[in-house]
Design an enzyme around this catalytic site. Sequence first.
Site, PDB file in Angstrom:
ATOM      1  N   HIS A  31       7.304   3.994  -0.582  1.00  0.00           N
ATOM      2  CA  HIS A  31       7.523   2.561  -0.803  1.00  0.00           C
ATOM      3  C   HIS A  31       7.494   1.806   0.533  1.00  0.00           C
ATOM      4  O   HIS A  31       8.301   0.925   0.804  1.00  0.00           O
ATOM      5  CB  HIS A  31       8.853   2.317  -1.526  1.00  0.00           C
ATOM      6  N   HIS A  52      10.397  -4.967 -11.665  1.00  0.00           N
ATOM      7  CA  HIS A  52       9.566  -5.649 -10.678  1.00  0.00           C
ATOM      8  C   HIS A  52       8.136  -5.154 -10.878  1.00  0.00           C
ATOM      9  O   HIS A  52       7.918  -3.958 -11.101  1.00  0.00           O
ATOM     10  CB  HIS A  52      10.050  -5.376  -9.256  1.00  0.00           C
ATOM     11  N   HIS A  75      19.816  -3.018  -6.218  1.00  0.00           N
ATOM     12  CA  HIS A  75      18.636  -3.809  -5.898  1.00  0.00           C
ATOM     13  C   HIS A  75      18.866  -5.256  -6.339  1.00  0.00           C
ATOM     14  O   HIS A  75      19.926  -5.595  -6.863  1.00  0.00           O
ATOM     15  CB  HIS A  75      17.417  -3.185  -6.581  1.00  0.00           C
ATOM     16  N   ASP A  96       5.523  -4.315  -9.272  1.00  0.00           N
ATOM     17  CA  ASP A  96       4.891  -3.185  -8.594  1.00  0.00           C
ATOM     18  C   ASP A  96       5.348  -1.842  -9.145  1.00  0.00           C
ATOM     19  O   ASP A  96       4.845  -0.792  -8.739  1.00  0.00           O
ATOM     20  CB  ASP A  96       5.134  -3.254  -7.077  1.00  0.00           C
ATOM     21  N   HIS A  97       6.268  -1.881 -10.104  1.00  0.00           N
ATOM     22  CA  HIS A  97       6.741  -0.642 -10.720  1.00  0.00           C
ATOM     23  C   HIS A  97       6.358  -0.509 -12.192  1.00  0.00           C
ATOM     24  O   HIS A  97       6.575   0.551 -12.776  1.00  0.00           O
ATOM     25  CB  HIS A  97       8.257  -0.519 -10.564  1.00  0.00           C
ATOM     26  N   ASP A 141      13.747   1.386  -5.637  1.00  0.00           N
ATOM     27  CA  ASP A 141      14.177   0.296  -4.756  1.00  0.00           C
ATOM     28  C   ASP A 141      15.700   0.144  -4.751  1.00  0.00           C
ATOM     29  O   ASP A 141      16.319  -0.049  -5.798  1.00  0.00           O
ATOM     30  CB  ASP A 141      13.544  -1.014  -5.208  1.00  0.00           C
ATOM     31  N   HIS A 185      12.765  -0.135 -12.784  1.00  0.00           N
ATOM     32  CA  HIS A 185      13.211  -1.524 -12.872  1.00  0.00           C
ATOM     33  C   HIS A 185      12.006  -2.421 -13.126  1.00  0.00           C
ATOM     34  O   HIS A 185      10.853  -1.980 -13.037  1.00  0.00           O
ATOM     35  CB  HIS A 185      13.970  -1.952 -11.623  1.00  0.00           C
TER      36      HIS A 185
END
Length: 270
Positions: free
Chosen positions: A237, A66, A143, A68-69, A179, A64
Site C-alpha cells: 500500500h 474506499h 482508519h 481503491d479496495h 489501511d 473497507h
Amino acid sequence: MALSLTVLGCSSATPTSTRYPSAFLLCSSLLREYILIDCGEGTQIRLRKNSIRMQQIGHIFISHLHGDHFFGLFGFIFSQNLLGRKTPLHIYAHQPLEKLIKTTLAIEKTQLQYPLIFHPIKGKYPTLLDLPTLQVNAFPLKHSIRTHGFLFQEKLLPAQEQENNTQALQAQSFAYCSDTKYMPSVAKHIQNVDMLYHETTFLKELTQAAQDKFHSTTLDAAKIAVKAHAKKLLIGHYSARYSDISPFLEEIRPIFPEVLAAKEDFKVFI
C-alpha cells in the site's frame, strides 16, 4: 500444509504505471477455492496475467469501502455472469456495499445466473467464515472510515492431526491489516501469525502525514509485527510518491528482519 499469497495490487489510493490498487489472492492447500482479499481497480487484469481461473474464487473479503479496495468488484461480478458462472460467490464486507451492488445490477438490468451471497461484517470481532479446514475472523482497524482486518487460520482435520505427528504438518495463519493508523491493540488479535501483511503507506519521515491520513509508516508496521510475534512481515500500500521501495525495507529490517516487500505478481508461500 501451505498457504500461499499472490500480490495482485499493492499501491495506495492512486495507481501508478507499475502498481495497481490493493488486491491479494490467498490459496490454501486445504481449500478447493481461492480467496480474494480486497478488489481494487484492475484486479481482473492481474488475475488473468497470473493465469488464475476466476471461477475458482469462492470468497471475497473487502476490508473497507474506499474505492481503491473495492472498485474492481463490480467488473468481477459482471464478468463472472458473462462467463457463465454457476457456483456461489460469497462477499464479506460492510453493509453499504450490498446496496451498491444491488443498485448497480438494477441500473444494468442484469440478473445474475449464479448465487451472490453477501455477508455483512457486524460487530467488532466477528467470525466471518468457519469451515472444517479454515476459519476467518475480523478485527477493527483505525482508519478514516470503518475498516476491518482479517485473520485467516487453517484447521487440521483429525486424520491430518494424527499425520502431523509423523510428518510435521502445520496449520498456517495469515493476517491482513489494511489501511490503518498505528494501533497497538491489533497485535493481540494476531499473535504468533505465520505472516502479517501490514500497510506501509509512508516512510518514517512522513509520520505526521501518516497520522493525519489514518495510515501507517514503516516503523508502525515493524512495531506491530514485533508485538504480534509474527514470523514474517509483508508490506505494501505504498504511496504513489515512491518509485523505489528499497528504503521501506531498509527502515524496517533493523527492527524486524523477516520482512518482504509486496510487488505485483509476487507469490510467497506463507
